[in-house]
Design a protein around this motif. Sequence first.
Motif, PDB file in Angstrom:
ATOM      1  N   ALA A  92       0.831  -1.210   0.000  1.00  0.00           N
ATOM      2  CA  ALA A  92       0.000   0.000   0.000  1.00  0.00           C
ATOM      3  C   ALA A  92       0.864   1.258   0.000  1.00  0.00           C
ATOM      4  CB  ALA A  92      -0.923  -0.011   1.219  1.00  0.00           C
ATOM      5  N   LEU A  93       1.921   1.264   0.793  1.00  0.00           N
ATOM      6  CA  LEU A  93       2.822   2.416   0.812  1.00  0.00           C
ATOM      7  C   LEU A  93       3.501   2.598  -0.542  1.00  0.00           C
ATOM      8  CD1 LEU A  93       4.492   1.914   4.312  1.00  0.00           C
ATOM      9  CD2 LEU A  93       2.874   3.711   3.669  1.00  0.00           C
ATOM     10  N   GLY A  94       3.881   1.486  -1.163  1.00  0.00           N
ATOM     11  CA  GLY A  94       4.493   1.574  -2.481  1.00  0.00           C
ATOM     12  C   GLY A  94       3.553   2.165  -3.518  1.00  0.00           C
ATOM     13  N   LEU A  95       2.284   1.775  -3.462  1.00  0.00           N
ATOM     14  CA  LEU A  95       1.308   2.314  -4.401  1.00  0.00           C
ATOM     15  C   LEU A  95       1.075   3.807  -4.174  1.00  0.00           C
ATOM     16  CD1 LEU A  95      -1.296  -0.615  -4.430  1.00  0.00           C
ATOM     17  CD2 LEU A  95       0.416  -0.066  -6.185  1.00  0.00           C
ATOM     18  N   ILE A  96       1.078   4.225  -2.910  1.00  0.00           N
ATOM     19  CA  ILE A  96       0.929   5.655  -2.622  1.00  0.00           C
ATOM     20  C   ILE A  96       2.122   6.432  -3.176  1.00  0.00           C
ATOM     21  CG2 ILE A  96       0.842   7.368  -0.765  1.00  0.00           C
ATOM     22  CD1 ILE A  96      -0.679   5.323   0.911  1.00  0.00           C
ATOM     23  N   MET A  97       3.313   5.867  -3.030  1.00  0.00           N
ATOM     24  CA  MET A  97       4.503   6.530  -3.587  1.00  0.00           C
ATOM     25  C   MET A  97       4.419   6.599  -5.103  1.00  0.00           C
ATOM     26  SD  MET A  97       7.468   4.827  -1.194  1.00  0.00           S
ATOM     27  CE  MET A  97       7.321   4.831   0.585  1.00  0.00           C
ATOM     28  N   TRP A  98       3.934   5.548  -5.728  1.00  0.00           N
ATOM     29  CA  TRP A  98       3.748   5.582  -7.181  1.00  0.00           C
ATOM     30  C   TRP A  98       2.783   6.692  -7.584  1.00  0.00           C
ATOM     31  CZ3 TRP A  98       3.138  -0.272  -8.865  1.00  0.00           C
ATOM     32  CH2 TRP A  98       4.417  -0.858  -8.912  1.00  0.00           C
ATOM     33  N   ALA A  99       1.744   6.883  -6.788  1.00  0.00           N
ATOM     34  CA  ALA A  99       0.756   7.913  -7.113  1.00  0.00           C
ATOM     35  C   ALA A  99       1.372   9.304  -7.083  1.00  0.00           C
ATOM     36  CB  ALA A  99      -0.414   7.838  -6.133  1.00  0.00           C
ATOM     37  N   GLY A 100       2.432   9.490  -6.285  1.00  0.00           N
ATOM     38  CA  GLY A 100       3.094  10.785  -6.223  1.00  0.00           C
ATOM     39  C   GLY A 100       4.006  11.073  -7.392  1.00  0.00           C
ATOM     40  N   VAL A 101       4.168  10.097  -8.297  1.00  0.00           N
ATOM     41  CA  VAL A 101       5.052  10.282  -9.452  1.00  0.00           C
ATOM     42  C   VAL A 101       4.448  11.268 -10.447  1.00  0.00           C
ATOM     43  CG1 VAL A 101       6.060   9.101 -11.440  1.00  0.00           C
ATOM     44  CG2 VAL A 101       6.122   8.029  -9.186  1.00  0.00           C
ATOM     45  N   GLY A 141       3.201  14.389 -11.991  1.00  0.00           N
ATOM     46  CA  GLY A 141       3.378  15.816 -11.751  1.00  0.00           C
ATOM     47  C   GLY A 141       4.437  16.069 -10.704  1.00  0.00           C
ATOM     48  N   GLY A 142       4.698  17.327 -10.439  1.00  0.00           N
ATOM     49  CA  GLY A 142       5.641  17.688  -9.400  1.00  0.00           C
ATOM     50  C   GLY A 142       7.078  17.687  -9.882  1.00  0.00           C
ATOM     51  N   ASP A 143       7.985  17.734  -8.931  1.00  0.00           N
ATOM     52  CA  ASP A 143       9.410  17.802  -9.215  1.00  0.00           C
ATOM     53  C   ASP A 143       9.911  16.497  -9.828  1.00  0.00           C
ATOM     54  OD1 ASP A 143      12.359  17.227  -7.977  1.00  0.00           O
ATOM     55  OD2 ASP A 143      12.071  19.345  -8.455  1.00  0.00           O
ATOM     56  N   PRO A 144      10.659  16.555 -10.951  1.00  0.00           N
ATOM     57  CA  PRO A 144      11.122  15.316 -11.606  1.00  0.00           C
ATOM     58  C   PRO A 144      12.016  14.479 -10.698  1.00  0.00           C
ATOM     59  CG  PRO A 144      11.409  17.210 -13.057  1.00  0.00           C
ATOM     60  CD  PRO A 144      11.022  17.756 -11.731  1.00  0.00           C
ATOM     61  N   TYR A 145      12.889  15.129  -9.927  1.00  0.00           N
ATOM     62  CA  TYR A 145      13.793  14.387  -9.055  1.00  0.00           C
ATOM     63  C   TYR A 145      13.018  13.610  -7.994  1.00  0.00           C
ATOM     64  CZ  TYR A 145      17.644  13.410  -5.841  1.00  0.00           C
ATOM     65  OH  TYR A 145      18.557  12.783  -5.035  1.00  0.00           O
ATOM     66  N   LEU A 146      12.033  14.267  -7.371  1.00  0.00           N
ATOM     67  CA  LEU A 146      11.220  13.595  -6.373  1.00  0.00           C
ATOM     68  C   LEU A 146      10.354  12.509  -6.998  1.00  0.00           C
ATOM     69  CD1 LEU A 146      10.083  16.609  -4.156  1.00  0.00           C
ATOM     70  CD2 LEU A 146      11.951  14.995  -3.752  1.00  0.00           C
ATOM     71  N   ALA A 147       9.920  12.729  -8.239  1.00  0.00           N
ATOM     72  CA  ALA A 147       9.106  11.728  -8.920  1.00  0.00           C
ATOM     73  C   ALA A 147       9.899  10.443  -9.161  1.00  0.00           C
ATOM     74  CB  ALA A 147       8.588  12.287 -10.249  1.00  0.00           C
ATOM     75  N   VAL A 148      11.147  10.581  -9.594  1.00  0.00           N
ATOM     76  CA  VAL A 148      11.995   9.406  -9.805  1.00  0.00           C
ATOM     77  C   VAL A 148      12.246   8.699  -8.482  1.00  0.00           C
ATOM     78  CG1 VAL A 148      14.261   8.614 -10.573  1.00  0.00           C
ATOM     79  CG2 VAL A 148      13.061  10.373 -11.864  1.00  0.00           C
ATOM     80  N   ASP A 199      10.279   8.711  -5.823  1.00  0.00           N
ATOM     81  CA  ASP A 199       9.049   8.042  -5.403  1.00  0.00           C
ATOM     82  C   ASP A 199       8.827   6.757  -6.189  1.00  0.00           C
ATOM     83  OD1 ASP A 199       8.434   9.920  -3.493  1.00  0.00           O
ATOM     84  OD2 ASP A 199       7.171  11.125  -4.800  1.00  0.00           O
ATOM     85  N   LEU A 200       9.100   6.795  -7.481  1.00  0.00           N
ATOM     86  CA  LEU A 200       8.929   5.601  -8.309  1.00  0.00           C
ATOM     87  C   LEU A 200       9.847   4.483  -7.833  1.00  0.00           C
ATOM     88  CD1 LEU A 200       7.731   4.209 -10.800  1.00  0.00           C
ATOM     89  CD2 LEU A 200       9.573   5.228 -12.159  1.00  0.00           C
ATOM     90  N   LEU A 201      11.092   4.811  -7.552  1.00  0.00           N
ATOM     91  CA  LEU A 201      12.053   3.805  -7.119  1.00  0.00           C
ATOM     92  C   LEU A 201      11.731   3.298  -5.712  1.00  0.00           C
ATOM     93  CD1 LEU A 201      14.623   2.208  -7.677  1.00  0.00           C
ATOM     94  CD2 LEU A 201      15.938   4.155  -6.817  1.00  0.00           C
ATOM     95  N   ARG A 202      11.415   4.217  -4.798  1.00  0.00           N
ATOM     96  CA  ARG A 202      11.108   3.799  -3.432  1.00  0.00           C
ATOM     97  C   ARG A 202       9.854   2.933  -3.387  1.00  0.00           C
ATOM     98  NH1 ARG A 202       9.939   7.647   0.307  1.00  0.00           N
ATOM     99  NH2 ARG A 202       9.449   9.279  -1.215  1.00  0.00           N
ATOM    100  N   GLY A 203       8.842   3.305  -4.177  1.00  0.00           N
ATOM    101  CA  GLY A 203       7.628   2.501  -4.219  1.00  0.00           C
ATOM    102  C   GLY A 203       7.881   1.116  -4.784  1.00  0.00           C
ATOM    103  N   SER A 204       8.694   1.034  -5.829  1.00  0.00           N
ATOM    104  CA  SER A 204       9.007  -0.267  -6.440  1.00  0.00           C
ATOM    105  C   SER A 204       9.758  -1.159  -5.464  1.00  0.00           C
ATOM    106  CB  SER A 204       9.834  -0.055  -7.715  1.00  0.00           C
ATOM    107  OG  SER A 204       9.122   0.720  -8.658  1.00  0.00           O
ATOM    108  N   LEU A 205      10.730  -0.602  -4.753  1.00  0.00           N
ATOM    109  CA  LEU A 205      11.499  -1.398  -3.798  1.00  0.00           C
ATOM    110  C   LEU A 205      10.638  -1.831  -2.615  1.00  0.00           C
ATOM    111  CD1 LEU A 205      14.914   0.504  -3.771  1.00  0.00           C
ATOM    112  CD2 LEU A 205      14.466  -1.799  -4.638  1.00  0.00           C
ATOM    113  N   ALA A 206       9.712  -0.989  -2.183  1.00  0.00           N
ATOM    114  CA  ALA A 206       8.821  -1.363  -1.079  1.00  0.00           C
ATOM    115  C   ALA A 206       7.953  -2.555  -1.466  1.00  0.00           C
ATOM    116  CB  ALA A 206       7.955  -0.171  -0.687  1.00  0.00           C
TER     117      ALA A 206
END
Length: 327
Positions: free
Chosen positions: A183-192, A194-201, A203-210
């Motif tokens: 669930a936390l990983g999916l929430i992080m994916w949802a933050g990908v 829009g927003g800052d590109p660095y934070l989006a990458v 979030d994508l990586l952290r969500g995938s690893l979770a």
Amino acid sequence: MTDVRPGIGRVTAAIVAVAAMLPYLTLKLFWLAGHYVGVGDPSLMGDPAMVGLNAMTFGMDAVGLLLALAFTMRWGMRLPAWLVLLPLWVGSGLLSVVVVSAPVVLAASGLEALSGGPIEPWVYAMVYGGFVGQGVGLLAAFALYARDRWPAVFTTRLSLPFPSPTAPLQRVIAWGAAPVAVALGLIMWAGVIGGDPYLAVQDLLRGSLAIAAAFALVALVRRRGDGPFWRPLALLWLGSAVLFSWGLYAMVLSAAGGPVSAGESGLERFVALFGMLTGLVMGMCGALLLTERSAARSGVRDVEALQQALEGDDRERDRRTADQGHR
């Protein structure tokens, strides 16, 4: 395994890590001494919260420096396992995300990714370049160090049988933590989006690893499959470390207040808190499993060593059947 001499690969990786850490440590020393080189707004670094965070990050990098040295020395093989694994687990969670996200963002956005804010572009380049170098060097040195100190982790299969008094507890933890991690990983994916590109990458990586860590933990406690043991262990290590380290870091920033905590939403604090707790629980479960598995392997080696000593010089010749002497 405490007398294994470090190989050239382990030494080289540790040297790379140390070389990447020194500029960052030097910059932090300047800032802590009141010389705000590379900072456009000196009042920012004079804030008590920033002074505390600079001291904390300096200490974290200093611990990484000591670990890199330990990986190149024989005395490093005799350190208590927890003294190596705990700080390395936390550090790998932070550095692994930066190692991947920083080059991706730089390749996509170019030098524009280094501009903006009160910090000079060359400081961003030095700091994040140093993070990438120390992350690659430190993780590579640790992998080679672990291979020499705990070879069974890399040579045994996932389905290796061993007595585990806490197996029911491990299954409860795994099946309880896995849905939360997903669930936390999916929430992080949802933050990908829009927003800052660095934070989006990130979030994508952290969500995938979770999410990967959730499946890896279940696979480890079930002990089913003929694949290598180290593969799901590596995913659990990184995923749980990412959840815990980034969650803890975000909670520290929130508690510190000042300019670094501005703009945080309630959802971000929620994800940080539950990520920290979930990563900690998953990491403790993995540590419990590793402890029991290592103890079982050590017992097998002790029995084999005793058998070899009792066999004496004849060894295989002593294993003749009893009727051979009557022929």
